[in-house]
Design a protein around this motif. Structure first.
Motif, mmCIF file in Angstrom:
data_model
loop_
_atom_site.group_PDB
_atom_site.id
_atom_site.type_symbol
_atom_site.label_atom_id
_atom_site.label_comp_id
_atom_site.label_asym_id
_atom_site.label_seq_id
_atom_site.Cartn_x
_atom_site.Cartn_y
_atom_site.Cartn_z
ATOM 1 N N ARG A 126 0.830 -1.209 0.000
ATOM 2 C CA ARG A 126 0.000 0.000 0.000
ATOM 3 C C ARG A 126 0.869 1.266 0.000
ATOM 4 O O ARG A 126 0.575 2.224 -0.707
ATOM 5 C CB ARG A 126 -0.930 0.013 1.217
ATOM 6 N N THR A 185 0.868 4.083 -2.885
ATOM 7 C CA THR A 185 0.599 5.471 -2.494
ATOM 8 C C THR A 185 1.648 6.424 -3.057
ATOM 9 O O THR A 185 1.362 7.600 -3.302
ATOM 10 C CB THR A 185 0.541 5.588 -0.954
ATOM 11 N N ARG A 227 0.795 8.714 -5.758
ATOM 12 C CA ARG A 227 0.033 9.942 -5.486
ATOM 13 C C ARG A 227 0.933 11.118 -5.114
ATOM 14 O O ARG A 227 0.488 12.261 -5.097
ATOM 15 C CB ARG A 227 -0.981 9.726 -4.345
ATOM 16 N N LYS A 278 0.032 15.395 3.280
ATOM 17 C CA LYS A 278 -0.110 13.953 3.498
ATOM 18 C C LYS A 278 -1.266 13.458 2.628
ATOM 19 O O LYS A 278 -2.196 14.219 2.343
ATOM 20 C CB LYS A 278 -0.413 13.679 4.970
ATOM 21 N N GLY A 290 -4.684 12.267 1.357
ATOM 22 C CA GLY A 290 -6.023 12.434 1.911
ATOM 23 C C GLY A 290 -6.958 11.327 1.461
ATOM 24 O O GLY A 290 -6.520 10.315 0.900
ATOM 25 N N ALA A 291 -8.262 11.527 1.701
ATOM 26 C CA ALA A 291 -9.246 10.497 1.392
ATOM 27 C C ALA A 291 -9.272 10.177 -0.104
ATOM 28 O O ALA A 291 -9.332 9.011 -0.507
ATOM 29 C CB ALA A 291 -10.623 10.953 1.863
ATOM 30 N N ALA A 292 -9.206 11.212 -0.951
ATOM 31 C CA ALA A 292 -9.242 11.001 -2.394
ATOM 32 C C ALA A 292 -8.036 10.175 -2.844
ATOM 33 O O ALA A 292 -8.152 9.299 -3.711
ATOM 34 C CB ALA A 292 -9.264 12.348 -3.112
ATOM 35 N N ASP A 293 -6.869 10.453 -2.229
ATOM 36 C CA ASP A 293 -5.664 9.698 -2.580
ATOM 37 C C ASP A 293 -5.802 8.240 -2.161
ATOM 38 O O ASP A 293 -5.443 7.324 -2.904
ATOM 39 C CB ASP A 293 -4.442 10.322 -1.906
ATOM 40 N N ARG A 294 -6.358 8.039 -0.954
ATOM 41 C CA ARG A 294 -6.527 6.654 -0.486
ATOM 42 C C ARG A 294 -7.490 5.884 -1.388
ATOM 43 O O ARG A 294 -7.270 4.708 -1.671
ATOM 44 C CB ARG A 294 -7.013 6.651 0.968
ATOM 45 N N ASP A 295 -8.537 6.565 -1.859
ATOM 46 C CA ASP A 295 -9.467 5.921 -2.799
ATOM 47 C C ASP A 295 -8.754 5.506 -4.076
ATOM 48 O O ASP A 295 -8.930 4.388 -4.571
ATOM 49 C CB ASP A 295 -10.609 6.892 -3.159
ATOM 50 N N GLU A 312 -6.633 2.515 -3.441
ATOM 51 C CA GLU A 312 -7.448 1.308 -3.274
ATOM 52 C C GLU A 312 -7.919 0.794 -4.625
ATOM 53 O O GLU A 312 -7.860 -0.399 -4.922
ATOM 54 C CB GLU A 312 -8.657 1.667 -2.376
#
Lengths: 270, 271
Positions: free
Chosen positions: B114, B118, B121, B130, B132-137, B140
């Motif tokens: 992971r 990442t 990004r 750091k 964020g949510a959009a990057d984590r999406d 994934e």
């Protein structure tokens, strides 16, 4: 037991020493993760030796030894950087040349300075001789080290794992490496105060080496390294207070013990 | 398009594509390493449009990796011009990404799958930010596409060659580039991963993204590509696979003569 712990804390020198030691341990724990996994152990040792002329010169000039040491460390890093980037030497060759030269200069200067007693503290550490100014200097550098690693963590991660990708997204792996060397140099200087030039390597390498035997992820390694380093400093401190042991050597041996225990645990797990 | 030599990272290093520009434009590019008179690249010209999938064929040492490095701006350009969507690659880093040869990566470094994905990004984040949510999406989703969600928390050094390649491609997907450079992505990779890679490329191209895949394996050309470029220091052939896959081109690219041309020709022409 509580009394055993509290009793030495009533002394100012013990408080200062312990505080300085804990800050140094945190800095070393943080950086040792990168030193181990980026293969920088040799440079940590080299820097610890290369600071010697800076220390001797600052004693002669009457300025604070940590400032002289810091200056020498930064100059060594710049020298190593120049030799590797401009002349195309491999880093370990550049380190070898500068480290030996600087240490020899330090020894020569040292033989000209009569107050060897001060210098033995530098060589083997004197954590109980920490002054208020020392604590302030150590704390400032400690804050810078921890903040820098926190703020630039993702850049450190990507330049370590895949320098090509780092370059492709606009980072300069050399710049990051150089900045990391400066942090290692500063931390090395602080660590010499606690364990001395000769044993500083242990604080910079052993915590993360032991932690890496237990976990396989950088952030976890980093936290466990900090715990190991801090615990070793505190334990070493009390042992040297109660049993009149050399603090530096005691701290290093405790760390080595952590490594052996981690090694055995990793063997049993397999 | 001469690029500014400043170090630029994050949000500011991306400019919108110039209208009417190709995904990739390489003009009169030559390259040699200092102190070595032999040219690695000699007057290379090529152009790739949006949505194209191109095989980049040549033996080891033909200069494929060097050209990819030049496109990404990893080596300074000596002569000629390279533009990506009308810009030097350093001014549109969001739009170009490479899957490097696996040997350039420190696989022993203690990072998880992971964390590596990442890294794709980072180019959008820049200093101090750091993920964020959009990057984590996005991460994934990239891991889902490459079917590596089940190994997301494993250390990358513990994975098989095929799994490692999936991780690198997932990182490139997370990068969300419009021009993808894949350097020998099929080396040491299992069949299932190869199929997944081709399927993913197909999907990317159908969404208008361009893919340049270097390979020295001629067998995959006819099945998976419509266009091929043959490189041996300069471009030897460029065109539809069925037109450029001739014994002459193969011999020129790989530096040997077919002694049994007559026997091989019908076999090759059969493609």
């Amino acid at each position: 037991m509580v009394e055993w712990i509290l009793e030495p804390l009533q002394y100012g020198f013990f408080q200062r020493g312990l505080l300085a030691g804990i800050i140094v341990a945190i800095s070393c724990g943080v950086l040792s993760t990168f030193i181990v996994w980026r293969g920088m152990a040799f440079i940590g040792d080299a820097l610890a030796h290369a600071v010697l002329p800076g220390i001797v010169i600052s004693i002669v000039l009457g300025i604070h030894v940590l400032i002289g040491a810091l200056g020498a460390a930064v100059l060594s890093v710049i020298g190593i950087g120049a030799l590797t980037r401009k002349k195309g030497f491999k880093e370990d060759t550049a380190i070898g040349v500068i480290f030996a030269g600087a240490f020899a200069l330090g020894v020569l200067l040292m033989s000209r300075v009569s107050s060897f007693k001060d210098l033995s503290h530098i060589l083997f550490g004197n954590i109980l001789g920490v002054s208020d100014v020392d604590v302030i200097l150590i704390a400032s550098v400690g804050v810078i080290v921890v903040a820098a690693v926190y703020l630039f963590f993702k850049e450190l991660l990507v330049t370590s794992f895949d320098p090509t990708h780092a370059k492709a997204i606009g980072l300069s792996p050399q710049m990051i490496h150089f900045a990391l060397l400066i942090l290692v140099a500063a931390t090395t200087v602080l660590a010499t105060q606690t364990v001395g030039v000769v044993l500083v390597m242990a604080l910079l390498v052993t915590p993360a080496a032991a932690a890496s035997l237990l976990v396989k992820e950088l952030v976890k390694i980093l936290w466990i390294s900090i715990v190991f380093a801090v615990f070793a400093i505190i334990a070493g401190f009390y042992l040297s207070y109660y049993f009149d042991l050399a603090s530096g050597a005691t701290i290093v041996l405790i760390l080595t013990l952590f490594f052996l225990i981690s090694f055995i645990i990793s063997k049993i797990r397999k | 398009m001469k690029k500014p030599a400043v170090m630029c990272y994050g949000k500011d290093c991306d400019h919108p594509p110039l209208s009417g520009s190709s995904a990739l434009e390489v003009r009169d590019v030559s390259f040699y390493y200092p102190g070595n008179k032999n040219k690695i690249l000699d007057n290379v010209n090529l152009s790739i449009k949006g949505g194209e999938k191109v095989a980049f064929v040549g033996p080891n040492g033909a200069g494929k990796s060097t050209l990819m490095n030049l496109i990404l701006g990893l080596e300074p350009l000596q002569t000629g011009e390279i533009s990506v969507f009308g810009h030097g690659s350093s001014s549109c880093r969001h739009r170009v990404a490479m899957v490097p040869q696996k040997s350039t990566v420190d696989w022993h470094f203690p990072v998880t799958v992971r964390q590596v994905v990442t890294m794709g990004r980072y180019v959008h984040l820049g200093w101090f930010k750091k993920p964020g949510a959009a990057d984590r999406d996005a991460v994934e989703q990239a891991m889902e596409t490459m079917e590596i969600c089940d190994i997301a928390d494993r250390q990358v050094g513990e994975l098989s060659g095929g799994q490692q390649q999936r991780v690198m491609i997932a990182r490139t997907l997370a990068h969300d580039a419009d021009l993808l450079l894949l350097d020998e992505p099929l080396n040491h990779v299992d069949i299932a991963t190869q199929e997944l890679i081709f399927h993913t490329m197909e999907d990317l191209c159908s969404r208008g993204k361009s893919v340049l895949v270097s390979t020295h394996d001629l067998g995959i050309l006819t099945v998976h590509f419509s266009r091929a470029l043959f490189l041996d220091k300069s471009i030897i052939a460029d065109g539809a696979v069925k037109d450029v896959l001739t014994p002459e081109n193969i011999a020129r690219a790989y530096g040997f003569e077919f002694h049994k041309d007559k026997e091989l020709s019908p076999w090759l022409n059969g493609y």
